[in-house]
Structure formats: C-alpha cells, structure tokens
Design a protein around this motif. Sequence first.
Motif, PDB file in Angstrom:
ATOM      1  N   THR A 143       0.836  -1.205   0.000  1.00  0.00           N
ATOM      2  CA  THR A 143       0.000   0.000   0.000  1.00  0.00           C
ATOM      3  C   THR A 143       0.869   1.252   0.000  1.00  0.00           C
ATOM      4  O   THR A 143       0.618   2.194  -0.758  1.00  0.00           O
ATOM      5  CB  THR A 143      -0.954   0.000   1.213  1.00  0.00           C
ATOM      6  N   GLU A 146       2.462   2.122  -3.337  1.00  0.00           N
ATOM      7  CA  GLU A 146       1.574   2.708  -4.343  1.00  0.00           C
ATOM      8  C   GLU A 146       1.622   4.229  -4.317  1.00  0.00           C
ATOM      9  O   GLU A 146       1.252   4.877  -5.291  1.00  0.00           O
ATOM     10  CB  GLU A 146       0.134   2.244  -4.117  1.00  0.00           C
ATOM     11  N   ARG A 149      -1.028   6.931  -5.798  1.00  0.00           N
ATOM     12  CA  ARG A 149      -2.015   6.130  -6.531  1.00  0.00           C
ATOM     13  C   ARG A 149      -2.857   5.253  -5.602  1.00  0.00           C
ATOM     14  O   ARG A 149      -3.873   4.705  -6.018  1.00  0.00           O
ATOM     15  CB  ARG A 149      -1.324   5.218  -7.552  1.00  0.00           C
ATOM     16  N   ALA A 150      -2.417   5.104  -4.373  1.00  0.00           N
ATOM     17  CA  ALA A 150      -3.139   4.243  -3.431  1.00  0.00           C
ATOM     18  C   ALA A 150      -4.543   4.785  -3.209  1.00  0.00           C
ATOM     19  O   ALA A 150      -4.731   5.976  -2.993  1.00  0.00           O
ATOM     20  CB  ALA A 150      -2.389   4.164  -2.105  1.00  0.00           C
TER      21      ALA A 150
END
Length: 201
Positions: A143, A146, A149-150
């Motif tokens: 996570t 990311e 973008r998470a």
Amino acid sequence: MPFATLSPQLLGGRLSLDFVNATPSNAELSWELLIHFLESTSVVSVERGAQLLNLPQSDPQAAEALLLKARRLGSALRKVFAAMLRKQRMAGEWIEPVNEILRITEGHDELVSQEGVCKIEFVAREGGLDWLLAAVARSGAETIAEGPRARLRLCANPHCGLLFYDNSRTRRRRWCSMAVCGNRSKVAAFARKRAATRNTP
C-alpha cells in the motif's frame, strides 16, 4: 469502534488496513487481541491460535517481543496511512518497523493439505515468531509503495475512523461499510429531511 469486542470488523479491503483498524491506537494491544486478529484473518489456524494463546505462560519473553513488534508495526502503519491520506511526507522512522519485519521473515508460500482441502500457508525460513506479522507488513509495504495512486480512504462517518481501500469501480466509495456507516448516514439524512419538511410552513 475498533476492537470493542473480540470480533474485528474486517472492512479495510487490505490486511494492513484491517490491522490498523482492529488494533487499538490509544490502548495497549493485548496478546489475546493480536492472536484473535491473526485467527480472524486466517494468518493462523484456530488450532495454532489456541497454542499461541498459551505462549505468554510457556515463553513470556518470546510473546512479549512479538507483541512489542506488533505494537510498533501498528503504530507505524497508522502514522504512514494518516500521512498518505493528508498527502504529507512520511518519516523514515515510520517505515523502519515495516522493513524490520520484512527483513526477518524471509520464507515462501506453500500448499498444505488438511483433510483433503488445500490452502496456501506461509512457511518462514526461520523458527521465530516474527513471521506471524509478515503478511501484515507485506500488505502495508504494498500500500505504501503505491504512493499517491493508493486508493486509501477514511470512512466519511466522523464517528467511525476506520480506514479502507477503495476497490469500487467509480473510486468514490465513502463508507467503511454501506451496511454500517452508509446506512446510518442515509437514515440520519432522511430524518433531517423529514424534520425540515415538517417544520416548513
């Protein structure tokens, strides 16, 4: 709401988010709550969980060491996820507890057959207990990696505070659970609207 009972609400959509949601932020995480979380998320079987519950009596140092790492991991993930939600920088010391678990817990997944049913279990390279936190650390690392973008979200209910990963097609999910906080919000909005129309001359 997190861990008010021994039944964690697994609404986060990712193991690390469920861990943060289920572990108390203002109170000490207990050994029983940790083991129950690991059972509820199938990190360990019920049988293995029952064995682990007795560890504080048989090997208090090992249990205390793992509990300390679990508390550090939960605290670090909570800080990192809060920073991600606010689009703030993460401190290096918040990442270290995640890396500490990832470094120690090298191993592999393996199919294990029990009574004719196969399931995947993680087999640690070493014999310690840190592997119990490996899946949580891995989920957190994925996570965090990311970055912007998470699809990390905080429930829109101000009294809830649960985190979740927005896997919805529209990427507009607002509630940890439609059945819990979403319904409460709809009922409250309906009651307000009804009261407003009654009070309108």
